[in-house]
Design a protein around this motif. Structure first.
Motif, mmCIF file in Angstrom:
data_model
loop_
_atom_site.group_PDB
_atom_site.id
_atom_site.type_symbol
_atom_site.label_atom_id
_atom_site.label_comp_id
_atom_site.label_asym_id
_atom_site.label_seq_id
_atom_site.Cartn_x
_atom_site.Cartn_y
_atom_site.Cartn_z
ATOM 1 N N LEU A 78 0.709 -1.158 -0.032
ATOM 2 C CA LEU A 78 0.019 0.031 -0.058
ATOM 3 C C LEU A 78 0.686 1.243 0.049
ATOM 4 O O LEU A 78 0.566 2.478 -0.682
ATOM 5 N N ASP A 79 1.899 1.122 0.553
ATOM 6 C CA ASP A 79 2.834 2.313 0.783
ATOM 7 C C ASP A 79 3.360 2.712 -0.612
ATOM 8 O O ASP A 79 3.244 3.862 -1.114
ATOM 9 N N CYS A 80 3.801 1.422 -1.427
ATOM 10 C CA CYS A 80 4.271 1.690 -2.812
ATOM 11 C C CYS A 80 3.273 2.237 -3.677
ATOM 12 O O CYS A 80 3.260 3.218 -4.323
ATOM 13 N N TRP A 81 2.039 1.879 -3.628
ATOM 14 C CA TRP A 81 0.919 2.293 -4.322
ATOM 15 C C TRP A 81 0.576 3.574 -4.108
ATOM 16 O O TRP A 81 0.262 4.456 -5.107
ATOM 17 N N CYS A 82 0.522 4.052 -2.908
ATOM 18 C CA CYS A 82 0.154 5.431 -2.549
ATOM 19 C C CYS A 82 1.547 6.440 -3.090
ATOM 20 O O CYS A 82 0.993 7.337 -3.692
ATOM 21 N N LYS A 83 2.808 5.972 -3.052
ATOM 22 C CA LYS A 83 3.827 6.686 -3.775
ATOM 23 C C LYS A 83 3.310 6.940 -4.996
ATOM 24 O O LYS A 83 3.595 8.178 -5.652
ATOM 25 N N THR A 84 3.426 5.757 -5.670
ATOM 26 C CA THR A 84 3.192 5.681 -7.199
ATOM 27 C C THR A 84 1.975 6.621 -7.641
ATOM 28 O O THR A 84 2.165 7.375 -8.533
ATOM 29 N N ASN A 85 0.829 6.251 -6.881
ATOM 30 C CA ASN A 85 -0.267 7.104 -7.341
ATOM 31 C C ASN A 85 -0.362 8.265 -6.992
ATOM 32 O O ASN A 85 -0.742 9.156 -7.931
ATOM 33 N N ASP A 86 0.258 8.954 -6.039
ATOM 34 C CA ASP A 86 0.609 10.364 -5.887
ATOM 35 C C ASP A 86 1.493 11.043 -6.782
ATOM 36 O O ASP A 86 1.064 12.217 -7.338
ATOM 37 N N LYS A 87 2.469 10.343 -7.176
ATOM 38 C CA LYS A 87 3.121 10.724 -8.356
ATOM 39 C C LYS A 87 2.423 10.819 -9.680
ATOM 40 O O LYS A 87 2.416 11.993 -10.462
ATOM 41 N N GLU A 88 1.832 10.051 -10.050
ATOM 42 C CA GLU A 88 0.742 9.990 -11.274
ATOM 43 C C GLU A 88 -0.124 11.126 -11.323
ATOM 44 O O GLU A 88 -0.562 11.711 -12.108
ATOM 45 N N LYS A 89 -0.800 11.143 -10.066
ATOM 46 C CA LYS A 89 -1.947 12.118 -10.072
ATOM 47 C C LYS A 89 -1.401 13.597 -9.877
ATOM 48 O O LYS A 89 -1.839 14.588 -10.506
ATOM 49 N N THR A 90 -0.189 13.754 -9.366
ATOM 50 C CA THR A 90 0.348 15.121 -9.372
ATOM 51 C C THR A 90 0.645 15.508 -10.641
ATOM 52 O O THR A 90 0.644 16.653 -11.158
ATOM 53 N N GLN A 91 1.246 14.347 -11.507
ATOM 54 C CA GLN A 91 1.624 14.707 -12.836
ATOM 55 C C GLN A 91 0.551 14.917 -13.745
ATOM 56 O O GLN A 91 0.522 16.039 -14.497
ATOM 57 N N ALA A 92 -0.719 14.394 -13.551
ATOM 58 C CA ALA A 92 -1.783 14.340 -14.300
ATOM 59 C C ALA A 92 -2.283 16.008 -13.830
ATOM 60 O O ALA A 92 -2.811 16.431 -14.922
ATOM 61 N N ILE A 93 -2.250 16.469 -12.855
ATOM 62 C CA ILE A 93 -3.055 17.704 -12.653
ATOM 63 C C ILE A 93 -2.009 18.671 -13.042
ATOM 64 O O ILE A 93 -2.600 19.845 -13.632
ATOM 65 N N ALA A 94 -0.913 18.539 -13.199
ATOM 66 C CA ALA A 94 -0.002 19.625 -13.632
ATOM 67 C C ALA A 94 -0.204 19.655 -15.255
ATOM 68 O O ALA A 94 -0.298 20.595 -15.606
ATOM 69 N N VAL A 95 -0.285 18.454 -15.928
ATOM 70 C CA VAL A 95 -0.536 18.390 -17.223
ATOM 71 C C VAL A 95 -1.880 19.102 -17.569
ATOM 72 O O VAL A 95 -2.216 19.922 -18.556
ATOM 73 N N GLY A 96 -2.990 18.765 -16.791
ATOM 74 C CA GLY A 96 -4.437 19.432 -16.860
ATOM 75 C C GLY A 96 -4.404 20.892 -16.618
ATOM 76 O O GLY A 96 -5.108 21.492 -17.502
ATOM 77 N N GLU A 97 -3.446 21.523 -15.773
ATOM 78 C CA GLU A 97 -3.749 22.776 -15.642
ATOM 79 C C GLU A 97 -2.937 23.587 -16.579
ATOM 80 O O GLU A 97 -3.452 24.696 -17.052
ATOM 81 N N ALA A 98 -1.771 22.868 -17.330
ATOM 82 C CA ALA A 98 -0.903 23.700 -18.246
ATOM 83 C C ALA A 98 -2.100 23.561 -19.508
ATOM 84 O O ALA A 98 -1.962 24.594 -20.533
#
Length: 109
Positions: A78-98
């Motif tokens: 779960l720790d690995c999933w949370c870290k990976t998921n956080d990175k992916e979502k943060t990147q998706a948000i940045a792409v969406g805002e751009a």
């Protein structure tokens, strides 16, 4: 008297530790009580109720250790999933805002 002193020491040490330490102390205490009760007599320890309790506590200790190992494995996943998921979502948000900024500039808003 010696048994009482040893039992008190085991319980004091176990109360300062975790659940597994407490269970080990209880198993040791039950084993000591069984040996003290059976000393001087020819009694099968398998028939004594104290030995049933000792076996039960030993089984509980083994099961607790298995559960602990399983919980650690799940926590790592779960720790690995949370870290990976956080990175992916943060990147998706940045792409969406751009993309949003790009579209707003295109539309002149």
């Amino acid at each position: 008297l010696e048994l009482r002193r040893l039992a008190a020491q085991l319980l004091i040490e176990a109360s300062a530790g975790d659940m597994a330490t407490l269970l080990r102390a209880l198993v040791a205490l039950a084993a000591l009580a069984a040996l003290a009760a059976a000393s001087g007599r020819e009694v099968s320890l398998k028939e004594r109720p104290v030995m049933k309790v000792v076996r039960l506590l030993q089984d509980m200790s083994v099961q607790l250790q298995r559960d602990l190992d399983d919980d650690k494995a799940v926590h790592e996943q779960l720790d690995c999933w949370c870290k990976t998921n956080d990175k992916e979502k943060t990147q998706a948000i940045a792409v969406g805002e751009a993309k949003q900024s790009e579209l707003e500039a295109f539309l002149g808003v």
